[in-house]
Design a protein around this motif. Structure first.
Motif, short mmCIF file in Angstrom:
data_model
loop_
_atom_site.label_atom_id
_atom_site.label_comp_id
_atom_site.label_asym_id
_atom_site.label_seq_id
_atom_site.Cartn_x
_atom_site.Cartn_y
_atom_site.Cartn_z
N ASP A 156 48.01 92.64 65.97
CA ASP A 156 49.01 92.43 64.92
C ASP A 156 49.91 91.23 65.19
O ASP A 156 50.96 91.09 64.58
CB ASP A 156 49.86 93.68 64.75
CG ASP A 156 50.54 94.11 66.06
OD1 ASP A 156 50.21 93.53 67.12
OD2 ASP A 156 51.39 95.03 66.01
N ILE A 157 49.52 90.37 66.12
CA ILE A 157 50.31 89.18 66.46
C ILE A 157 49.46 87.94 66.22
O ILE A 157 48.29 87.90 66.60
CB ILE A 157 50.79 89.24 67.92
CG1 ILE A 157 51.75 90.43 68.11
CG2 ILE A 157 51.48 87.95 68.32
CD1 ILE A 157 52.20 90.62 69.54
N ASP A 158 50.06 86.92 65.60
CA ASP A 158 49.32 85.70 65.26
C ASP A 158 49.08 84.80 66.47
O ASP A 158 48.20 83.94 66.45
CB ASP A 158 50.07 84.90 64.20
CG ASP A 158 50.02 85.56 62.83
OD1 ASP A 158 49.14 86.42 62.64
OD2 ASP A 158 50.85 85.21 61.97
N ALA A 159 49.87 84.95 67.51
CA ALA A 159 49.83 84.00 68.63
C ALA A 159 48.73 84.35 69.62
O ALA A 159 48.27 85.50 69.71
CB ALA A 159 51.18 83.98 69.34
N VAL A 160 48.31 83.33 70.39
CA VAL A 160 47.54 83.53 71.60
C VAL A 160 48.47 83.16 72.75
O VAL A 160 49.02 82.06 72.78
CB VAL A 160 46.25 82.70 71.63
CG1 VAL A 160 46.50 81.23 71.35
CG2 VAL A 160 45.53 82.86 72.97
N GLN A 161 48.69 84.09 73.67
CA GLN A 161 49.61 83.84 74.78
C GLN A 161 48.85 83.20 75.92
O GLN A 161 48.00 83.83 76.55
CB GLN A 161 50.28 85.14 75.24
CG GLN A 161 51.35 84.90 76.30
CD GLN A 161 52.11 86.16 76.65
OE1 GLN A 161 51.92 87.20 76.05
NE2 GLN A 161 53.01 86.06 77.62
N THR A 162 49.16 81.94 76.18
CA THR A 162 48.48 81.19 77.24
C THR A 162 49.41 80.85 78.40
O THR A 162 48.97 80.22 79.36
CB THR A 162 47.89 79.89 76.69
OG1 THR A 162 48.95 79.10 76.13
CG2 THR A 162 46.84 80.16 75.63
N SER A 163 50.67 81.24 78.33
CA SER A 163 51.59 80.99 79.43
C SER A 163 52.51 82.19 79.61
O SER A 163 52.78 82.93 78.67
CB SER A 163 52.42 79.72 79.17
OG SER A 163 53.22 79.87 78.01
N GLY A 164 52.97 82.38 80.83
CA GLY A 164 53.90 83.46 81.11
C GLY A 164 53.27 84.82 81.25
O GLY A 164 53.97 85.82 81.45
N TYR A 165 51.95 84.92 81.12
CA TYR A 165 51.26 86.21 81.22
C TYR A 165 50.43 86.21 82.50
O TYR A 165 49.51 85.40 82.65
CB TYR A 165 50.40 86.45 80.00
CG TYR A 165 49.48 87.66 80.10
CD1 TYR A 165 49.92 88.83 80.69
CD2 TYR A 165 48.19 87.61 79.59
CE1 TYR A 165 49.09 89.93 80.79
CE2 TYR A 165 47.36 88.70 79.67
CZ TYR A 165 47.81 89.87 80.28
OH TYR A 165 46.99 90.96 80.37
N ILE A 166 50.77 87.09 83.43
CA ILE A 166 50.08 87.13 84.71
C ILE A 166 49.54 88.52 84.98
O ILE A 166 49.96 89.51 84.38
CB ILE A 166 51.01 86.71 85.87
CG1 ILE A 166 52.23 87.64 85.94
CG2 ILE A 166 51.44 85.26 85.73
CD1 ILE A 166 53.14 87.37 87.13
N SER A 167 48.57 88.58 85.89
CA SER A 167 47.97 89.85 86.28
C SER A 167 47.48 89.72 87.70
O SER A 167 47.30 88.61 88.21
CB SER A 167 46.80 90.19 85.34
OG SER A 167 46.17 91.40 85.74
N GLN A 168 47.24 90.85 88.36
CA GLN A 168 46.70 90.80 89.71
C GLN A 168 45.18 90.64 89.68
O GLN A 168 44.51 91.01 88.72
CB GLN A 168 47.09 92.06 90.48
CG GLN A 168 48.58 92.12 90.81
CD GLN A 168 48.93 93.19 91.82
OE1 GLN A 168 48.06 93.66 92.56
NE2 GLN A 168 50.19 93.59 91.83
N LYS A 169 44.65 90.09 90.76
CA LYS A 169 43.25 89.69 90.82
C LYS A 169 42.23 90.82 90.65
O LYS A 169 41.16 90.60 90.10
CB LYS A 169 42.98 88.92 92.12
CG LYS A 169 43.73 87.60 92.18
CD LYS A 169 43.49 86.86 93.48
CE LYS A 169 44.22 85.52 93.48
NZ LYS A 169 44.05 84.77 94.74
N PRO A 170 42.52 92.07 91.09
CA PRO A 170 41.51 93.12 90.91
C PRO A 170 41.34 93.59 89.47
O PRO A 170 40.41 94.35 89.18
CB PRO A 170 42.03 94.26 91.79
CG PRO A 170 42.95 93.62 92.76
CD PRO A 170 43.59 92.50 92.01
N GLY A 171 42.23 93.20 88.56
CA GLY A 171 42.13 93.67 87.18
C GLY A 171 40.81 93.27 86.53
O GLY A 171 40.26 92.21 86.80
N GLY A 172 40.29 94.14 85.66
CA GLY A 172 39.06 93.84 84.94
C GLY A 172 39.36 93.25 83.58
O GLY A 172 40.09 93.84 82.79
N LYS A 173 38.80 92.10 83.28
CA LYS A 173 39.10 91.40 82.04
C LYS A 173 37.84 90.80 81.44
O LYS A 173 36.83 90.61 82.12
CB LYS A 173 40.13 90.30 82.28
CG LYS A 173 41.43 90.84 82.86
CD LYS A 173 42.47 89.75 83.03
CE LYS A 173 43.70 90.33 83.76
NZ LYS A 173 44.32 91.43 83.01
#
Length: 674
Positions: A156-173
């Motif tokens: 429901d959001i028009d944007a693509v977030q390409t900055s300021g969004y971080i995660s730890q390395k074991p996460g599955g994406k």
């Protein structure tokens, strides 16, 4: 900040569906083979898989960095930022509708990128988030040893977030790949074939070519499988096992392979548990990197528990570096022979693997276990690429003679009317002997003299026959304007000594060959063509050889060249590497681009000034540099007496007394006076 994930309160664990099928799935074009009324989220990878040195992407592609995602966003919404509300690029990237997104999805998919709400797997608990709410993609950009930058889109959001969004390395994406360099234009489609043979559709957005599906790769480029099962070696990673990973891992959402893709079939028991054969391929003794090796069914040495012998194999994993003369999922019945061709692009020792399922006597189906044919490929000695030197026209026609005898000459160009300096010029005579010419295109079949194949020439290298053993390679050309070198592989350029048809002092003519055509063309009377750097093949029109016979030519500097007689002409069978004129004067090697472009006298050079492209020694002498008379700089009084010292330690600007002492010494040395 770390975005809070939407997590279902009730998680239903669905184990892998076990099927006696090929682990690697079937081919899929992403264009029409997959009906879009099915769930298709792709696979989820941890960061270690996405950045593993064995490469999750096939040659020419890679997992994108944060800046490459920013480039995509900026193209779609110029001047925007990468925050969660700083752009409207996300709606152009998201798939429209509610098949893979919740009601209220703002996506239009105007780009064809087709982002879907594939959710993610938590890095601390190993549990899965909810699909259809968000898409979560990897980047290769690290914040620190623990955290990485990721890309986020929400239904429901028009944007693509390409900055300021971080995660730890074991996460599955989810993962999307981007091509290193594309030849497509914005909006054009292409294809990508993964390491496991799966085919994807691609789309060019701006100057970047992207996959239009989430990645479903099951193996690394070297053929090793991306780990997908836990400690029991039988079932998918548990939540705890996933969260504890510090090495590569892959999973399906909720461990349900039916959510990966419509045609995706994955059997966790169908894994490489047995290494049946280790096969050594020795390239060193052949001194070539593209050695072909036959592998017969007896080399597989496979028997089942009952001792039944092999009757057929099904190829379920192709080698990652070299190639075999069959296709993925091919069934080979005994007796059979596979031909393996080693990787020509590496001189180093490497390991390749062929994965297969086995069928034995007394069994009507293939084994559920995957066998491995491990190929240990030795190092090799890369053959020297003899492209020869490049010369300007002034060197080719210098009165001191670039040839060692008057029988040998730099060839001439001439059309049917002798308009290019000599009636029936040398290249024209050669073309006529090849056996085809037309009035409008007198060099129509001269391309037959090109070397066969694509070892040096770009695809398709049309019409190449290596006619008569001429063995023409796609040498570079050095610009008469910038002094820069053109790349190798596309064209060949050969010098002629003929002058300008129009009588222009700075112009001449040469002949050009193409990777895409049998024809050759005259490049004539272009400005400053005498300053081009071109390859030279010498010709002897007074030869004693007969057609097809070979000989030798010895240059002014003692180098020996192979020659071949074609018709009544004897030609060098390799490009010239002459370093001096007949009188012993050197043909200087000019490296500087600007200096080359301004030359009005003879000179030579080597492609990219790299001596590995020269086959013989001695190398040419570099042009001596003219000493420049130095008058030095002028300094003000304040500079000379600045407290920070213009002179280094132990030195100083001379004082009046220093000058007086010098004068006294010189005067006394000469017997008095000043």
């Amino acid at each position: 900040m770390i975005r809070n994930f939407y997590i279902l309160l009730l998680l239903i664990f669905i184990g892998f569906t076990v099927k006696a099928q090929n682990f690697f799935g079937t081919h899929h074009s992403g264009q029409s083979a997959i009906p879009k009324n099915c769930v298709e989220y792709g696979l989820l990878y941890n960061w270690y898989a996405a950045t593993d040195s064995r490469n999750i992407a096939n040659i020419g592609w890679h997992v994108p960095s944060q800046s490459e995602w920013d480039t995509l966003r900026e193209f779609l919404d110029p001047g925007s930022d990468g925050s969660a509300s700083g752009n409207v690029a996300g709606k152009e990237l998201k798939e429209a509708g509610t098949l893979h997104w919740y009601e209220g999805n703002t996506g239009t998919n105007s780009t064809g990128f087709t982002a879907v709400g594939g959710a993610s797997r938590d890095y601390s608990l190993g549990i899965f988030g909810s699909p259809k709410i968000y898409a979560d993609f990897f980047t290769t950009t690290e914040l620190n040893e623990t955290y990485i930058y990721c890309v986020y889109m929400q239904y429901d959001i028009d944007a693509v977030q390409t900055s300021g969004y971080i995660s730890q390395k074991p996460g599955g994406k989810s993962a999307r790949l981007v091509k290193d360099t594309t030849t497509l234009s914005d909006g054009e489609h292409g294809t990508y074939v993964g390491n496991d043979g799966r085919e994807y559709r691609t789309i060019c957005i701006g100057t970047q070519e992207w996959l239009t599906d989430n990645l479903m790769e099951t193996q690394f480029r070297d053929g090793n499988l991306i780990p997908f099962h836990g400690a029991d070696n039988d079932t998918a990673f548990t939540d705890t096992e996933w969260a504890a990973l510090t090495t590569a891992g892959v999973c399906a959402y909720n461990n349900d392979v039916s959510l990966v893709a419509c045609d995706f079939e994955w059997d966790v028991n169908n894994r490489p548990i047995a290494q049946d054969t280790s096969f050594t391929i020795d390239r060193l003794t052949n001194e070539t990197c593209d050695l072909q090796q036959n592998i017969s069914d007896s080399d597989f040495a496979f028997t089942d528990e009952e001792g039944d012998t092999l009757t057929a194999v099904k190829i379920v994993g192709l080698p990652g570096s070299g190639s075999i003369d069959t296709t993925l999922n091919a069934v080979l019945k005994t007796p059979f022979t596979l031909t393996y061709t080693s990787d020509v692009n590496t001189t180093e020792e490497y390991v390749d693997t062929i994965y297969y399922l086995a069928q034995t006597a007394g069994n009507n189906s293939f084994s559920s276990d995957t066998g491995m044919m491990v190929l240990n490929v030795s190092s090799c000695e890369q053959p020297v690429e003899c492209y020869g030197y490049l010369y300007n026209w002034y060197a080719a026609t210098d009165s001191r003679k670039i040839t060692s005898s008057d029988d040998w000459e730099v060839p001439t160009l001439g059309d049917e009317n002798g308009d290019y300096g000599q009636t029936m010029g040398d290249y024209y005579i050669l073309t006529e002997f090849i056996g085809w010419r037309i009035v409008d295109e007198p060099y129509g079949y001269l391309g037959k003299i090109k070397e066969i194949g694509t070892r040096h020439w770009n695809l398709p290298n049309s019409g190449a026959e290596n006619f008569g053993g001429f063995n023409l390679l796609p040498n570079s050309l050095r610009s008469s304007v910038t002094g820069e070198f053109n790349g190798l592989g596309g064209n060949a350029y050969l010098m002629s000594r003929s002058g300008s048809r129009e009588g222009i002092p700075t112009n001449t003519n040469f002949i050009k060959f193409f990777y895409s055509s049998t024809s050759a063309v005259i490049v004539g009377d272009e400005p400053n063509t005498k300053k081009y750097g071109l390859a030279v093949r010498l010709v002897n029109n007074n030869t004693s050889l007969l057609d097809g016979q070979t000989g030798n030519y010895v240059g002014n500097d003692g180098k020996v060249y192979k020659t071949i007689c074609i018709g009544n002409q004897e030609w060098l069978a390799e490009n010239l590497e002459e370093t001096q004129y007949r009188n012993g004067d050197p043909i200087y090697w000019v490296k500087d681009n600007t200096e080359w472009a301004n030359l009005t006298e003879g000179a030579c050079c080597i492609y990219n000034n790299d001596t590995t492209y020269a086959c013989q020694r001695p190398l040419p002498i570099e042009e001596p540099q003219i000493a420049v008379v130095g008058y030095g700089d002028l300094y003000s009084y304040f500079t000379i007496y600045d407290a920070r010292n213009i002179a280094n330690t132990g030195w100083h600007v001379p004082t009046w007394q220093d000058g007086k002492d010098l004068r006294t010494y010189l005067g006394n040395a000469e017997g008095g006076g000043n």
